[in-house]
Design a protein around this motif. Sequence first.
Motif, PDB file in Angstrom:
ATOM      1  N   LYS A   1     -29.282 -29.772 -45.624  1.00 30.50           N
ATOM      2  CA  LYS A   1     -29.541 -31.023 -44.893  1.00 30.50           C
ATOM      3  C   LYS A   1     -30.947 -31.006 -44.287  1.00 30.50           C
ATOM      4  O   LYS A   1     -31.694 -31.983 -44.380  1.00 30.50           O
ATOM      5  CB  LYS A   1     -28.525 -31.181 -43.748  1.00 30.50           C
ATOM      6  CG  LYS A   1     -27.271 -31.929 -44.133  1.00 30.50           C
ATOM      7  CD  LYS A   1     -26.426 -32.197 -42.879  1.00 30.50           C
ATOM      8  CE  LYS A   1     -24.953 -32.108 -43.181  1.00 30.50           C
ATOM      9  NZ  LYS A   1     -24.148 -31.905 -41.977  1.00 30.50           N
TER      10      LYS A   1
ATOM     11  N   ARG B   1     -16.247 -16.805 -54.098  1.00 28.08           N
ATOM     12  CA  ARG B   1     -17.602 -17.174 -53.676  1.00 28.08           C
ATOM     13  C   ARG B   1     -18.185 -18.218 -54.623  1.00 28.08           C
ATOM     14  O   ARG B   1     -18.763 -19.214 -54.197  1.00 28.08           O
ATOM     15  CB  ARG B   1     -18.463 -15.911 -53.683  1.00 28.08           C
ATOM     16  CG  ARG B   1     -19.766 -16.015 -52.943  1.00 28.08           C
ATOM     17  CD  ARG B   1     -20.425 -14.653 -52.868  1.00 28.08           C
ATOM     18  NE  ARG B   1     -19.571 -13.689 -52.185  1.00 28.08           N
ATOM     19  CZ  ARG B   1     -19.373 -12.436 -52.593  1.00 28.08           C
ATOM     20  NH1 ARG B   1     -19.959 -11.985 -53.680  1.00 28.08           N
ATOM     21  NH2 ARG B   1     -18.590 -11.634 -51.915  1.00 28.08           N
TER      22      ARG B   1
ATOM     23  N   MET C   1     -24.486 -21.810 -36.842  1.00 28.57           N
ATOM     24  CA  MET C   1     -24.782 -22.131 -38.244  1.00 28.57           C
ATOM     25  C   MET C   1     -24.718 -23.634 -38.525  1.00 28.57           C
ATOM     26  O   MET C   1     -25.196 -24.092 -39.546  1.00 28.57           O
ATOM     27  CB  MET C   1     -23.805 -21.402 -39.151  1.00 28.57           C
ATOM     28  CG  MET C   1     -22.371 -21.825 -38.916  1.00 28.57           C
ATOM     29  SD  MET C   1     -21.211 -20.656 -39.568  1.00 28.57           S
ATOM     30  CE  MET C   1     -19.675 -21.470 -39.130  1.00 28.57           C
TER      31      MET C   1
ATOM     32  N   MET D   1     -25.154 -25.269 -46.198  1.00 28.05           N
ATOM     33  CA  MET D   1     -25.059 -26.724 -46.174  1.00 28.05           C
ATOM     34  C   MET D   1     -25.935 -27.318 -45.071  1.00 28.05           C
ATOM     35  O   MET D   1     -26.531 -28.384 -45.252  1.00 28.05           O
ATOM     36  CB  MET D   1     -23.595 -27.161 -46.028  1.00 28.05           C
ATOM     37  CG  MET D   1     -22.812 -26.945 -47.322  1.00 28.05           C
ATOM     38  SD  MET D   1     -21.020 -26.913 -47.124  1.00 28.05           S
ATOM     39  CE  MET D   1     -20.707 -28.611 -46.739  1.00 28.05           C
TER      40      MET D   1
ATOM     41  N   GLU E   1     -26.046  -9.834 -35.983  1.00 31.07           N
ATOM     42  CA  GLU E   1     -25.532  -8.529 -36.355  1.00 31.07           C
ATOM     43  C   GLU E   1     -26.123  -8.033 -37.683  1.00 31.07           C
ATOM     44  O   GLU E   1     -26.497  -6.879 -37.817  1.00 31.07           O
ATOM     45  CB  GLU E   1     -24.010  -8.628 -36.444  1.00 31.07           C
ATOM     46  CG  GLU E   1     -23.306  -7.297 -36.338  1.00 31.07           C
ATOM     47  CD  GLU E   1     -21.818  -7.482 -36.535  1.00 31.07           C
ATOM     48  OE1 GLU E   1     -21.357  -8.624 -36.692  1.00 31.07           O
ATOM     49  OE2 GLU E   1     -21.122  -6.473 -36.550  1.00 31.07           O
TER      50      GLU E   1
ATOM     51  N   ARG F   1     -18.082 -33.096 -50.718  1.00 28.11           N
ATOM     52  CA  ARG F   1     -18.650 -34.178 -49.923  1.00 28.11           C
ATOM     53  C   ARG F   1     -18.694 -35.474 -50.717  1.00 28.11           C
ATOM     54  O   ARG F   1     -18.545 -36.551 -50.169  1.00 28.11           O
ATOM     55  CB  ARG F   1     -20.086 -33.815 -49.520  1.00 28.11           C
ATOM     56  CG  ARG F   1     -20.186 -32.832 -48.407  1.00 28.11           C
ATOM     57  CD  ARG F   1     -21.509 -33.121 -47.705  1.00 28.11           C
ATOM     58  NE  ARG F   1     -22.002 -31.954 -47.004  1.00 28.11           N
ATOM     59  CZ  ARG F   1     -23.223 -31.472 -47.157  1.00 28.11           C
ATOM     60  NH1 ARG F   1     -24.049 -32.023 -48.024  1.00 28.11           N
ATOM     61  NH2 ARG F   1     -23.612 -30.447 -46.462  1.00 28.11           N
TER      62      ARG F   1
ATOM     63  N   MET G   1     -18.788 -12.022 -46.050  1.00 25.47           N
ATOM     64  CA  MET G   1     -18.067 -12.224 -47.306  1.00 25.47           C
ATOM     65  C   MET G   1     -18.861 -13.049 -48.320  1.00 25.47           C
ATOM     66  O   MET G   1     -18.583 -13.001 -49.506  1.00 25.47           O
ATOM     67  CB  MET G   1     -16.742 -12.931 -47.042  1.00 25.47           C
ATOM     68  CG  MET G   1     -15.765 -12.097 -46.255  1.00 25.47           C
ATOM     69  SD  MET G   1     -14.749 -11.112 -47.352  1.00 25.47           S
ATOM     70  CE  MET G   1     -13.424 -10.685 -46.236  1.00 25.47           C
ATOM     71  N   GLY G   2     -19.787 -13.859 -47.841  1.00 27.59           N
ATOM     72  CA  GLY G   2     -20.607 -14.637 -48.754  1.00 27.59           C
ATOM     73  C   GLY G   2     -20.072 -16.011 -49.091  1.00 27.59           C
ATOM     74  O   GLY G   2     -20.594 -16.678 -49.960  1.00 27.59           O
ATOM     75  N   PHE G   3     -18.963 -16.449 -48.422  1.00 29.26           N
ATOM     76  CA  PHE G   3     -18.520 -17.813 -48.685  1.00 29.26           C
ATOM     77  C   PHE G   3     -17.941 -18.499 -47.447  1.00 29.26           C
ATOM     78  O   PHE G   3     -17.424 -19.601 -47.534  1.00 29.26           O
ATOM     79  CB  PHE G   3     -17.515 -17.879 -49.836  1.00 29.26           C
ATOM     80  CG  PHE G   3     -16.399 -16.893 -49.725  1.00 29.26           C
ATOM     81  CD1 PHE G   3     -15.417 -17.045 -48.773  1.00 29.26           C
ATOM     82  CD2 PHE G   3     -16.326 -15.813 -50.603  1.00 29.26           C
ATOM     83  CE1 PHE G   3     -14.383 -16.149 -48.678  1.00 29.26           C
ATOM     84  CE2 PHE G   3     -15.286 -14.907 -50.500  1.00 29.26           C
ATOM     85  CZ  PHE G   3     -14.313 -15.075 -49.548  1.00 29.26           C
ATOM     86  N   GLY G   4     -17.996 -17.856 -46.305  1.00 29.99           N
ATOM     87  CA  GLY G   4     -17.478 -18.503 -45.100  1.00 29.99           C
ATOM     88  C   GLY G   4     -18.623 -19.129 -44.339  1.00 29.99           C
ATOM     89  O   GLY G   4     -19.107 -20.212 -44.666  1.00 29.99           O
ATOM     90  N   SER G   5     -19.112 -18.395 -43.338  1.00 32.20           N
ATOM     91  CA  SER G   5     -20.170 -18.944 -42.501  1.00 32.20           C
ATOM     92  C   SER G   5     -21.468 -19.119 -43.280  1.00 32.20           C
ATOM     93  O   SER G   5     -22.234 -20.050 -43.008  1.00 32.20           O
ATOM     94  CB  SER G   5     -20.383 -18.062 -41.278  1.00 32.20           C
ATOM     95  OG  SER G   5     -20.535 -16.728 -41.655  1.00 32.20           O
TER      96      SER G   5
ATOM     97  N   LEU H   1     -21.850 -20.134 -46.272  1.00 31.69           N
ATOM     98  CA  LEU H   1     -21.790 -21.389 -47.033  1.00 31.69           C
ATOM     99  C   LEU H   1     -22.009 -22.589 -46.105  1.00 31.69           C
ATOM    100  O   LEU H   1     -22.699 -23.546 -46.455  1.00 31.69           O
ATOM    101  CB  LEU H   1     -20.438 -21.494 -47.748  1.00 31.69           C
ATOM    102  CG  LEU H   1     -20.299 -22.596 -48.786  1.00 31.69           C
ATOM    103  CD1 LEU H   1     -21.364 -22.476 -49.858  1.00 31.69           C
ATOM    104  CD2 LEU H   1     -18.916 -22.541 -49.413  1.00 31.69           C
ATOM    105  N   MET H   2     -21.412 -22.491 -44.907  1.00 30.62           N
ATOM    106  CA  MET H   2     -21.634 -23.552 -43.918  1.00 30.62           C
ATOM    107  C   MET H   2     -23.122 -23.611 -43.558  1.00 30.62           C
ATOM    108  O   MET H   2     -23.720 -24.678 -43.458  1.00 30.62           O
ATOM    109  CB  MET H   2     -20.827 -23.265 -42.647  1.00 30.62           C
ATOM    110  CG  MET H   2     -19.332 -23.345 -42.824  1.00 30.62           C
ATOM    111  SD  MET H   2     -18.811 -25.002 -43.287  1.00 30.62           S
ATOM    112  CE  MET H   2     -17.964 -24.665 -44.827  1.00 30.62           C
TER     113      MET H   2
END
Lengths: 90, 421
Positions: free
Chosen positions: A23, B278, A73, A19, A55, B289, A9-13, A15-16
């Motif tokens: 770091k 998105r 992730m 981040m 996948e 944060r 989807m481009g904003f769940g995993s 995005l995590m």
Amino acid sequence: MKILCVCGMGFGSSLMLKMTVDKVIQKKGIDAETDATDIGTAGSIACDLILTNNEFASQLEGGQAEVRAVLNMASEDEVGKAIDDYLASK
Amino acid sequence: MGFFEFLMNEILSLPEVLVGLIVLTGLVLQRAKFAKVFSGTAKSIIGFVILGAGATVIIGSLDSLGGIIQDRFSIQGVIPNNEAIVALAQQTLGTETALIMGFGFIANILFARFTPFKYIFLTGHHAFFMAALLSAVLGSSGMTGVTLVVTGSVILGAVMVIMPAIAQPFMRKVTGGDEIALGHFGTIGYVSAGLVSKYVGDEKKSAEDIKIPEQWSFLRDSLIATALTMVVMFLILVLVAGPDVVAPYAGDQNYIMFGLMQGITFAAGFSIIMAGVRMILAEIVPAFRGIAEKLVPGAKPALDVPIIFPYAPTAVIIGFLCSFIGGVISMFFLGIFSLALIIPGLVPHFFTGAGAGVFGNAMGGKVGAAVGGFTNGVIISFIPALLLPVLGGLGFENTTFGDSDFGVIGILIGLLANLFS
């Protein structure tokens, strides 16, 4: 360099993952731009390295960017290894 | 007072601006560079406008779908629609709603700071809807002025940490981590779905393991799956309704082509919404944060329900379809019990049904996703019907709040307020 994090989807995993990448590059002192996007638009975004899950990795390979699969992730170790691996292959 | 009213009515009541301000605060607290503060704030606001544009496209296609159902089966009833009922509440209680929203957000931060419930509720439009519900329910129980605003703000702030806290054990199971929380007022539906699924399903048989043959792998793409589902739904409906019933909606277009194109239009709207989500999340989650680290150590962002869709895309579709089926079956039972007829809306059933499907899948696999979606569909049909009498004058209109928490909170507060008055 530009790192693209990709998931369905481009904003769940993704995005995590982004981040986590942020770091890692901050700790390593790498100057890189990071972005998160979905599998559908990933092909049309110019970048150097794509990080994604197993996948999607096979679907994204063969383009201009290097592709590395990341299982956990949130793991800074695994993401760091993928980035090191990419930098070593240059 | 003029400036204060402008701030409340024109600025804080706009969810896009509120989200922009939160991102701005987060980035400033992190001492981000000016360029980042500017682009992050602008992008989150633009993302919200994109979200609204996508919603308009989806609502356009759903309006004709709802209209055709009503004309063909001559069903008259109440259509739950948060935007519509909030617009009605704004006409009489606009300032109270905006004040409750503003102070409720501050109350949220205080509750997160000083209680074990470390959640910051970031779904601005749902906070706004809840503020409208509270001003309507408290107002119709005879409360006014400062008492109403203070009571409403405290309740809103509490609900903004309690709902994510109730959902969090399930969220840990869904996301496999503890970094994000669910900030969406359909929580009672999702949690019920999770609990029921635990007993009827088998968590090891995940919906995501459903093997799709290679030539059907394009179905894993959520956009394609959504488009196919909606096209099939529209085509069945226009064929059952016939050209005469469809004509007022289709105009000169052939009625079958109209059905086909409306299904595709829905998918396009879905894609636009996803683009907006998105853009907002890419700014808000990292910027969050800033607030979390400075103001509330250890806080988690409570985000809108689409955040969990990527964790189980197949369960999203199963949950949506089963929730809608639950809504249609409930409609007949509502008639038997002589309650207001709640017409199932595709938008609430899509979003909350999908969330229930994901929770159900995490607790009980593919059977859980189906049963969870169905449970949610029954809940969001019966609860809005029971909420209607508590809404006072607003209850006479042909619309009501859709998502489960609005109903549960509204009924509880209404009962308590009547007890003391």
